[in-house]
Design an enzyme around this catalytic site. Structure first.
Site: not given
Ligand code: SAM
Length: 306
Positions: A48, A103, A123, A154-155, A173-175, A242
């Site tokens: 990304q 994060d 992550e 990958d989760g 805690d995903s996007s 958000y």
């Molecule tokens: N903690 C945050 C907050 O305060 O809103 C927000 C979201 S966090 C940064 C979302 C994370 O999920 C991202 O760093 C992203 O790279 C990760 N992510 C997305 N798809 C994933 C997957 N398949 N496996 C593991 N992590 C994943």
């Protein structure tokens, strides 16, 4: 266009010069905007576009593929709720898995729980971890806890390899479900989560906005009702940056000792409970925990019918 993948938005607005606008097909026809003081980081990982900017109203902001992940000012609302809603609902959580959350903010919150012995995090994107450590030390402080073990990957794959019944709690805690997080919203993923949990274990996943994504929420609820034989609940909170200003969580438990999410049994909001950063809780308390499960009528109707 600035650096990074030109096919993906970075949100630096051509609409209002000097402002970041969050434009996405996930919320057509609207775009929350923040005034940019300075762009601090722009990069492209294998997964990304990653950007950090200093805003004038919300402190530093972390953006992935044009979508705000956190701001210094309101991250407490999200991190504290996604963590303490599940962990305060069961007595003595010991083993916790975080999926996503690179994060470190969820780790920071998990570390307030002294019963916890093991905190695994998976992550997918190392750049998110590195950028957070560089620009968001009060969030990445979660990594300083010696109970934390970071897995970059990958989760979905990580969970498949977890022995049955390993965790007391899984926090997803995903996007958003466009990009690498897509599978984290699908049925096979929830099945692996259920398998990885002990009987009466709990999961809390980021579950979008009741104002924008009822169709996604309906699907998640329907899947979870089939998979989690303990209880299935939807909760929500306010996060001003958000989209639509709110975010929801799906909270489910597996068959076993019953979990009543609406009545926390493991309070964390005592004055003496602090995480490594020694920052007291800013948002979560036991009253807001119970209140988070009260839904507006339009959402209640849909969620209860699933
Ligand atoms: N903690 C945050 C907050 O305060 O809103 C927000 C979201 S966090 C940064 C979302 C994370 O999920 C991202 O760093 C992203 O790279 C990760 N992510 C997305 N798809 C994933 C997957 N398949 N496996 C593991 N992590 C994943």
């Amino acid at each position: 266009e600035t650096e990074g993948d030109t096919n993906k938005p970075d949100g630096i607005s051509s609409v209002i010069p000097g402002w970041f606008s969050e434009i996405s097909p996930m919320w057509p026809g609207e775009a929350h905007s923040l005034k940019v003081e300075k762009i601090l980081f722009q990069g492209k990982s294998d997964y990304q576009n990653v950007m950090v900017f200093q805003s004038s109203a919300y402190g530093k902001v972390l953006v992935l593929d044009g979508v705000i992940q956190l701001t210094e000012r309101d991250e407490c609302a999200y991190q504290e709720m996604i963590t303490h809603l599940p962990l305060c609902s069961i007595p003595n959580p010991k083993k916790v898995l975080v999926i996503g959350g690179g994060d470190g903010g969820v780790l920071r919150e998990v570390s307030r729980h002294s019963s916890v012995e093991q905190i695994d995090i998976c992550e997918i994107d190392k750049m998110v971890v590195d950028v957070s450590k560089q620009f968001f030390p009060d969030v990445a402080v979660g990594y300083d806890d010696p109970r934390v073990k970071l897995h970059i990957g990958d989760g979905v794959a990580f969970l498949k390899a977890v022995p049955e019944g390993t965790y007391d709690a899984v926090i997803v805690d995903s996007s958003d479900p466009i990009g690498p997080a897509q599978e984290l919203f699908e049925k096979p993923f929830f099945e692996s989560v259920a398998k990885a949990l002990r009987p009466g274990g709990v999961v809390c996943t980021q579950a979008e906005s009741i104002w924008l994504h009822m169709h996604i929420i309906e699907d998640i609820v329907a899947n979870c009702r089939q998979i989690f034989k303990g209880s299935v609940n939807y909760a929500w909170t306010t996060v001003p940056t958000y989209p639509s200003g709110v975010i929801g969580f799906m909270l489910c438990s597996t068959e076993g000792p019953p979990v009543d999410f609406k009545h926390p049994v493991n309070p964390v909001d005592r004055d003496d409970v602090c995480c490594k950063s020694k920052r007291p809780l800013k948002f979560y308390n036991s009253e807001i925990h119970s209140a988070a499960f009260c839904l507006p009528s339009f959402a209640k109707k849909v969620i209860e019918s699933k």
